[in-house]
Design a protein around this motif. Structure first.
Motif, PDB file in Angstrom:
ATOM      1  N   TYR A  75       2.094   0.517  -5.130  1.00 55.26           N
ATOM      2  CA  TYR A  75       2.695   1.737  -4.707  1.00 55.26           C
ATOM      3  C   TYR A  75       4.407   2.033  -3.955  1.00 55.26           C
ATOM      4  O   TYR A  75       4.210   0.798  -3.387  1.00 55.26           O
ATOM      5  N   LYS A  76       4.731   3.008  -3.728  1.00 54.57           N
ATOM      6  CA  LYS A  76       5.071   2.859  -2.842  1.00 54.57           C
ATOM      7  C   LYS A  76       5.424   4.449  -2.424  1.00 54.57           C
ATOM      8  O   LYS A  76       4.268   5.104  -3.009  1.00 54.57           O
ATOM      9  N   MET A  77       5.553   4.841  -1.188  1.00 53.27           N
ATOM     10  CA  MET A  77       4.169   6.687  -0.469  1.00 53.27           C
ATOM     11  C   MET A  77       5.862   7.043  -0.302  1.00 53.27           C
ATOM     12  O   MET A  77       6.706   7.081   0.075  1.00 53.27           O
ATOM     13  N   GLU A  78       5.317   8.496   0.020  1.00 48.00           N
ATOM     14  CA  GLU A  78       5.811   9.386   0.061  1.00 48.00           C
ATOM     15  C   GLU A  78       5.100  10.037   1.469  1.00 48.00           C
ATOM     16  O   GLU A  78       4.067  10.574   1.181  1.00 48.00           O
ATOM     17  N   ILE A  79       6.125  10.799   2.786  1.00 47.28           N
ATOM     18  CA  ILE A  79       4.728  11.413   3.666  1.00 47.28           C
ATOM     19  C   ILE A  79       5.705  12.552   3.906  1.00 47.28           C
ATOM     20  O   ILE A  79       6.939  12.607   4.494  1.00 47.28           O
ATOM     21  N   ARG A  80       5.542  13.571   3.422  1.00 49.10           N
ATOM     22  CA  ARG A  80       5.789  15.207   3.491  1.00 49.10           C
ATOM     23  C   ARG A  80       5.276  15.936   4.770  1.00 49.10           C
ATOM     24  O   ARG A  80       4.401  16.086   4.641  1.00 49.10           O
ATOM     25  N   GLY A  81       5.790  15.898   5.798  1.00 49.86           N
ATOM     26  CA  GLY A  81       5.562  17.029   7.207  1.00 49.86           C
ATOM     27  C   GLY A  81       6.031  18.243   6.564  1.00 49.86           C
ATOM     28  O   GLY A  81       6.500  18.852   6.210  1.00 49.86           O
ATOM     29  N   HIS A  82       4.877  19.046   6.944  1.00 45.32           N
ATOM     30  CA  HIS A  82       5.197  20.465   7.010  1.00 45.32           C
ATOM     31  C   HIS A  82       4.496  21.009   8.173  1.00 45.32           C
ATOM     32  O   HIS A  82       3.947  20.893   8.852  1.00 45.32           O
ATOM     33  N   HIS A 118       8.966   6.154   2.261  1.00 43.29           N
ATOM     34  CA  HIS A 118      10.175   7.997   2.619  1.00 43.29           C
ATOM     35  C   HIS A 118       9.078   8.741   2.836  1.00 43.29           C
ATOM     36  O   HIS A 118       8.486   9.705   2.954  1.00 43.29           O
ATOM     37  N   LEU A 119       9.959   9.437   5.003  1.00 47.01           N
ATOM     38  CA  LEU A 119       9.409  10.171   5.481  1.00 47.01           C
ATOM     39  C   LEU A 119      10.328  11.625   5.142  1.00 47.01           C
ATOM     40  O   LEU A 119      11.013  11.307   4.798  1.00 47.01           O
ATOM     41  N   VAL A 120       9.455  12.946   4.277  1.00 49.07           N
ATOM     42  CA  VAL A 120      10.312  13.928   4.605  1.00 49.07           C
ATOM     43  C   VAL A 120       9.944  15.441   4.932  1.00 49.07           C
ATOM     44  O   VAL A 120       8.762  15.461   5.701  1.00 49.07           O
ATOM     45  N   ALA A 121      10.639  15.561   6.492  1.00 54.44           N
ATOM     46  CA  ALA A 121       9.964  17.167   7.210  1.00 54.44           C
ATOM     47  C   ALA A 121      10.483  18.354   6.551  1.00 54.44           C
ATOM     48  O   ALA A 121      11.436  18.432   6.315  1.00 54.44           O
TER      49      ALA A 121
END
Length: 149
Positions: A75-82, A118-121
């Motif tokens: 797996y690769k992981m993406e964390i998306r903050g909202h 990978h973090l995304v805000a």
């Protein structure tokens, strides 16, 4: 009574004959191993208004994420903050980044490799519905596990 016996005798005989014979050799554990399901998975972790601290319920979701991640190391992981739209845009951007970072920190304590994350805000992006109402369900962080190809 004899007629019933003649009618059911073939069924009784068939039942006795059609039983499978149990295996004589033991089955090796390697033959029983099943490959893990490494398809894309998504998880949502919700927060109270203006907060970035994980709750007890959030910890359970983080545990599920780390279990899935550990089960399949591809797996690769993406964390998306909202965030919701209740504050100003800058504050909402900061809170969404803090939420994503809090989830990453919790996952790191459970053995997730931060190099593969990978973090995304997103801030308040998509936080207002078409009717103009603020969307409290946007107070979340989404975790997406994607199989590497």
């Amino acid at each position: 009574m004899k007629i019933a016996l003649y009618l059911f005798a073939p069924l009784l005989l068939a039942a006795c004959v059609s039983r499978p014979v149990p295996p004589t050799a033991s089955v090796a554990e390697d033959d029983m191993a099943v490959a893990p399901n490494c398809s894309e998975e998504r998880f949502a972790i919700y927060f109270e208004e203006g907060m970035s601290a994980l709750s007890d319920e959030s910890d359970a979701v983080v545990d599920a994420v780390s279990d899935s991640y550990a089960r399949c190391d591809l797996y690769k992981m993406e964390i998306r903050g909202h965030a919701d739209a209740s504050g100003d845009a800058v504050t909402n951007q900061v809170i969404s980044a803090a939420r994503a970072e809090a989830v990453l920190e919790a996952l790191k304590t459970r053995g997730v490799d931060a190099e593969r994350v990978h973090l995304v805000a997103y801030g308040e992006q998509d936080a207002v519905t078409a009717s103009g109402a603020e969307e409290p369900l946007n107070r979340k962080t989404e975790v997406r596990l994607v199989p590497e190809s």
